[in-house]
Design a protein around this motif. Structure first.
Motif, PDB file in Angstrom:
ATOM      1  N   ASP A  99     -15.378  20.029 -16.482  1.00 14.32           N
ATOM      2  CA  ASP A  99     -14.135  19.702 -15.763  1.00 14.32           C
ATOM      3  C   ASP A  99     -14.426  19.623 -14.262  1.00 14.32           C
ATOM      4  N   PRO A 100     -15.191  18.612 -13.830  1.00 13.92           N
ATOM      5  CA  PRO A 100     -15.631  18.545 -12.423  1.00 13.92           C
ATOM      6  C   PRO A 100     -14.537  18.125 -11.444  1.00 13.92           C
ATOM      7  N   TYR A 101     -13.435  17.548 -11.934  1.00  9.20           N
ATOM      8  CA  TYR A 101     -12.425  17.020 -11.029  1.00  9.20           C
ATOM      9  C   TYR A 101     -11.294  18.001 -10.758  1.00  9.20           C
ATOM     10  N   HIS A 102     -11.328  19.149 -11.403  1.00 14.33           N
ATOM     11  CA  HIS A 102     -10.214  20.093 -11.205  1.00 14.33           C
ATOM     12  C   HIS A 102     -10.338  20.792  -9.853  1.00 14.33           C
ATOM     13  N   TYR A 103      -9.209  20.931  -9.183  1.00 16.16           N
ATOM     14  CA  TYR A 103      -9.149  21.626  -7.889  1.00 16.16           C
ATOM     15  C   TYR A 103      -8.796  23.088  -8.173  1.00 16.16           C
ATOM     16  N   TYR A 104      -9.802  23.943  -8.180  1.00 16.29           N
ATOM     17  CA  TYR A 104      -9.595  25.350  -8.542  1.00 16.29           C
ATOM     18  C   TYR A 104      -8.879  26.079  -7.411  1.00 16.29           C
ATOM     19  N   ALA A 106      -6.675  29.275  -5.549  1.00 18.52           N
ATOM     20  CA  ALA A 106      -6.964  30.695  -5.313  1.00 18.52           C
ATOM     21  C   ALA A 106      -6.186  31.560  -6.302  1.00 18.52           C
ATOM     22  N   ASN A 107      -6.712  32.739  -6.565  1.00 19.53           N
ATOM     23  CA  ASN A 107      -6.026  33.700  -7.424  1.00 19.53           C
ATOM     24  C   ASN A 107      -5.013  34.489  -6.608  1.00 19.53           C
ATOM     25  N   ASN A 108      -4.494  35.563  -7.185  1.00 22.56           N
ATOM     26  CA  ASN A 108      -3.474  36.349  -6.482  1.00 22.56           C
ATOM     27  C   ASN A 108      -4.016  37.030  -5.227  1.00 22.56           C
ATOM     28  N   ALA A 109      -5.336  37.212  -5.160  1.00 24.02           N
ATOM     29  CA  ALA A 109      -5.968  37.793  -3.974  1.00 24.02           C
ATOM     30  C   ALA A 109      -6.392  36.713  -2.985  1.00 24.02           C
ATOM     31  N   ASN A 110      -5.920  35.474  -3.210  1.00 21.48           N
ATOM     32  CA  ASN A 110      -6.248  34.317  -2.353  1.00 21.48           C
ATOM     33  C   ASN A 110      -7.739  34.002  -2.352  1.00 21.48           C
ATOM     34  N   GLU A 111      -8.403  34.260  -3.477  1.00 25.42           N
ATOM     35  CA  GLU A 111      -9.843  33.991  -3.592  1.00 25.42           C
ATOM     36  C   GLU A 111     -10.063  32.768  -4.464  1.00 25.42           C
ATOM     37  N   THR A 112     -10.720  31.765  -3.920  1.00 21.84           N
ATOM     38  CA  THR A 112     -11.151  30.626  -4.708  1.00 21.84           C
ATOM     39  C   THR A 112     -12.538  30.934  -5.271  1.00 21.84           C
ATOM     40  N   PRO A 113     -12.962  30.238  -6.336  1.00 24.71           N
ATOM     41  CA  PRO A 113     -14.311  30.482  -6.874  1.00 24.71           C
ATOM     42  C   PRO A 113     -15.415  30.292  -5.832  1.00 24.71           C
ATOM     43  N   LEU A 114     -15.249  29.287  -4.963  1.00 22.51           N
ATOM     44  CA  LEU A 114     -16.279  29.045  -3.952  1.00 22.51           C
ATOM     45  C   LEU A 114     -16.324  30.191  -2.938  1.00 22.51           C
ATOM     46  N   TYR A 115     -15.163  30.731  -2.589  1.00 23.76           N
ATOM     47  CA  TYR A 115     -15.133  31.880  -1.676  1.00 23.76           C
ATOM     48  C   TYR A 115     -15.814  33.094  -2.315  1.00 23.76           C
ATOM     49  N   LEU A 116     -15.552  33.335  -3.601  1.00 25.33           N
ATOM     50  CA  LEU A 116     -16.174  34.470  -4.293  1.00 25.33           C
ATOM     51  C   LEU A 116     -17.696  34.348  -4.284  1.00 25.33           C
ATOM     52  N   ALA A 117     -18.197  33.159  -4.562  1.00 22.67           N
ATOM     53  CA  ALA A 117     -19.647  32.954  -4.573  1.00 22.67           C
ATOM     54  C   ALA A 117     -20.244  33.164  -3.189  1.00 22.67           C
ATOM     55  N   SER A 118     -19.561  32.693  -2.160  1.00 20.92           N
ATOM     56  CA  SER A 118     -20.054  32.838  -0.793  1.00 20.92           C
ATOM     57  C   SER A 118     -20.011  34.293  -0.352  1.00 20.92           C
ATOM     58  N   ARG A 128     -24.773  24.724  -6.306  1.00 22.91           N
ATOM     59  CA  ARG A 128     -24.504  23.987  -7.549  1.00 22.91           C
ATOM     60  C   ARG A 128     -23.027  23.601  -7.654  1.00 22.91           C
ATOM     61  N   MET A 129     -22.136  24.483  -7.226  1.00 21.97           N
ATOM     62  CA  MET A 129     -20.707  24.175  -7.270  1.00 21.97           C
ATOM     63  C   MET A 129     -20.382  22.984  -6.378  1.00 21.97           C
ATOM     64  N   LEU A 130     -20.989  22.933  -5.202  1.00 20.46           N
ATOM     65  CA  LEU A 130     -20.717  21.831  -4.285  1.00 20.46           C
ATOM     66  C   LEU A 130     -21.316  20.521  -4.775  1.00 20.46           C
ATOM     67  N   GLU A 131     -22.377  20.593  -5.570  1.00 21.77           N
ATOM     68  CA  GLU A 131     -22.969  19.380  -6.133  1.00 21.77           C
ATOM     69  C   GLU A 131     -22.075  18.767  -7.215  1.00 21.77           C
ATOM     70  N   ILE A 132     -21.423  19.637  -8.001  1.00 18.80           N
ATOM     71  CA  ILE A 132     -20.656  19.154  -9.158  1.00 18.80           C
ATOM     72  C   ILE A 132     -19.196  18.888  -8.804  1.00 18.80           C
ATOM     73  N   MET A 133     -18.554  19.794  -8.056  1.00 15.96           N
ATOM     74  CA  MET A 133     -17.121  19.680  -7.764  1.00 15.96           C
ATOM     75  C   MET A 133     -16.860  18.496  -6.836  1.00 15.96           C
ATOM     76  N   ARG A 134     -15.843  17.731  -7.168  1.00 17.48           N
ATOM     77  CA  ARG A 134     -15.530  16.547  -6.378  1.00 17.48           C
ATOM     78  C   ARG A 134     -14.693  16.893  -5.147  1.00 17.48           C
ATOM     79  N   SER A 135     -13.829  17.870  -5.273  1.00 13.34           N
ATOM     80  CA  SER A 135     -12.973  18.259  -4.145  1.00 13.34           C
ATOM     81  C   SER A 135     -12.805  19.778  -4.176  1.00 13.34           C
ATOM     82  N   PRO A 136     -13.776  20.500  -3.657  1.00 15.77           N
ATOM     83  CA  PRO A 136     -13.763  21.959  -3.788  1.00 15.77           C
ATOM     84  C   PRO A 136     -12.761  22.634  -2.858  1.00 15.77           C
ATOM     85  N   ALA A 137     -12.059  23.630  -3.403  1.00 12.50           N
ATOM     86  CA  ALA A 137     -11.219  24.501  -2.574  1.00 12.50           C
ATOM     87  C   ALA A 137     -12.091  25.642  -2.081  1.00 12.50           C
ATOM     88  N   TYR A 138     -11.923  26.017  -0.813  1.00 11.96           N
ATOM     89  CA  TYR A 138     -12.819  27.018  -0.243  1.00 11.96           C
ATOM     90  C   TYR A 138     -12.080  28.134   0.498  1.00 11.96           C
TER      91      TYR A 138
END
Length: 537
Positions: A99-104, A106-118, A128-138
């Motif tokens: 599901d590369p086109y989904h805009y993930y 933030a959760n209730n703690a305002n954390e997006t997956p990209l923020y958690l990884a960083s 890898r997330m930035l290579e696959i995701m078309r429009s990443p939330a950060y």
């Protein structure tokens, strides 16, 4: 080839295919659990089963597989959040590929997956997330971004991956709730490489101010990070002209942050001479701030371009500010600051009809409580005992027979002679200190008791130092110029670093002058009064 666990899950789904979409009481689907524990094959199996067994959602235009991937629990975490949080790289890669086109979001703690990884310094996952995701939330908590998290965690590799992405590069100028861009945090931690990386992306960030009006240069100066400060000034010299909401410039920040080296760095740069006497909105120059903060950067006082008679909006000079301080815990620093300012020509403002009290001789004396004098007596006695024993237990022993029977074996050794001399000094001074403390209760006059205590205290300090020297020289006399002998000398003499630090804490920045002045004043005043009153022991 399927594992036993995968086969078991497949058998369950064959009997009850609805379970793949059923959430538990926490709102978690089986995919959440599989992602949390890194079961990539099981997660993939469930997604494929959902795609095969359930029809497409006509209203939303997505299949059951994507609906399962995007499902959130009660914390608004998706399976991707779980996989990233627990660093399951294969699960992350599989979920994004499906599901590369989904805009993930933030959760209730305002954390997006990209923020958690960083935030967790998972640079491979971020890449890898930035290579696959078309429009990443950060985004992240407190209006921070994944780039803020990388900078705060000092991870240059993650930060570089983020700024190289065209979608995330805008985070360089993104402000959090404090108004800080990532460059502010790089300046705060003093990370030169991160600072350079961020400035290369957008030089305008050097001029950006937070909610208090502070720039990255202000933060670096306050935190005493000279290298970062120098880099910003070198490439963006006009940044030094910016002041915050209170009118503070970089030198104001350096003084208020007790940043001695940053202050001296600014003073050595004559291109920043416009900062030396610049006034804030209250009319205070950096020297006024130095007076109130007790930042002992004497080069600011003595710099030829600093106006030590500048007056603020309260008609006060820097010397007026010092006189107005009432912090008794810093009385010695206050007196020292007054002397230095006066020596360099500082004056009080004649327009102020105030009478200043000059520091008296009494205020410079060391004062001793009865408990302190008892402790000093015990210390002096112990040192005298140890020195006395060392004087008869000679390093290297004595000659057993012959013409020089009983003489020290090392009597011609220079280190042995130094040992005997320093040990004798230690014994005499500690014994003298113990004797003074022994007779101090017989003194009726308060001044006599205090001066004797000050003399005994100075004797004890010197006896401790000479005892360390005696040990070092005695050990060196026996061991010689060997590896262990040199090591003993270095370790023993490192005591004087501790000795210096203790004196500095007690007597302030110019501790040598203060300590020497206190001891000498005590000795001279004692003997002067002793002669005048005809007191004899």
């Amino acid at each position: 080839m399927q594992t036993k666990e995968t086969q078991f899950v497949e058998q369950i789904l064959d009997k009850c295919e609805d379970l793949v979409l059923k959430p538990n009481p926490k709102g978690e689907t089986p995919l959440h659990i599989a992602a949390r524990y890194g079961h990539c094959s099981i997660a993939k199996l469930m997604i494929e089963r959902a795609q095969a067994n359930f029809p497409q959602d006509i209203e939303n235009g997505i299949g059951a597989d994507k609906k399962l991937i995007r499902a959130t629990n009660h914390e608004n975490d998706t399976a991707l959040h779980e996989a990233v949080r627990y660093r399951h790289f294969k699960v992350v890669e599989m979920l994004l590929a499906m599901d590369p086109y989904h805009y993930y979001c933030a959760n209730n703690a305002n954390e997006t997956p990209l923020y958690l990884a960083s935030e967790r310094r998972h640079s491979d996952t971020v890449s890898r997330m930035l290579e696959i995701m078309r429009s990443p939330a950060y985004g992240g908590p407190s209006d921070q971004t994944a780039l803020h998290a990388a900078v705060i965690n000092r991870h240059i590799r993650t930060a570089r991956v983020l700024v190289e992405n065209e979608h995330v590069r805008a985070a360089v100028k993104h402000k959090d709730k404090k108004g800080w861009v990532p460059l502010h945090y790089a300046a705060k931690i003093g990370h030169r490489r991160l600072t350079k990386l961020l400035l290369e992306q957008d030089e305008n960030t050097a001029y950006m101010q937070d909610n208090q009006g502070s720039t990255a240069l202000h933060i670096a100066a306050y935190c005493n990070h000279r290298s970062v400060m120098s880099m910003i000034i070198k490439y963006y010299p006009d940044c030094s002209e910016i002041v915050d909401n209170k009118g503070w410039n970089a030198l104001h920040y350096a003084v208020n942050g007790y940043s001695y080296r940053a202050t001296e760095k600014i003073l050595r740069n004559l291109s920043l001479s416009n900062l030396y006497n610049e006034k804030d909105f209250d009319g205070n120059t950096p020297l006024h701030h130095m007076a109130s903060s007790r930042c002992s950067t004497w080069k600011l006082v003595r710099h030829r371009r600093v106006d030590i008679r500048a007056i603020n909006k309260q008609d006060q000079t820097a010397l007026d500010v010092v006189f107005g301080l009432e912090d008794s815990d810093k009385a010695r620093e206050k007196q020292l600051f007054i002397r230095i300012l006066k020596r360099d020509g500082a004056k009080t403002n004649q327009r102020l009809d105030l009478k200043w009290k000059e520091p008296t001789e009494e205020s410079r004396k060391l004062e001793f409580a009865p408990e302190a004098k008892q402790a000093h007596l015990i210390v002096a006695t112990l040192i005298a005992t140890v020195s006395f024993a060392a004087g008869f237990t000679l390093p290297g022993g004595t000659i057993p027979d012959g013409e020089h029977k009983g003489s020290p074996v090392l009597r011609h050794n220079a280190s042995f002679k130094a040992f005997m001399l320093s040990n004798t000094i230690s014994l005499v001074l500690s014994a003298s200190a113990a004797l003074i403390h022994l007779f101090s209760p017989l003194n009726n006059a308060v001044w006599t008791d205090q001066y004797l205590s000050a003399v005994a205290f100075s004797f004890t300090l010197v006896s401790v130092a000479t005892m360390i020297v005696a040990f070092a020289t005695g050990a060196y006399a026996v061991l010689g110029s060997s590896a262990i002998g040199n090591a003993v000398i270095v370790i023993a003499l490192s005591y004087f670093l501790v000795f210096r630090h203790v004196l500095k804490e007690r007597f302030g920045y110019n501790f040598r002058l203060q300590f020497t002045a206190s001891v000498v004043a005590s000795l001279l005043a004692f003997f002067n009064r002793l002669i005048r009153s005809n007191l004899y022991f």
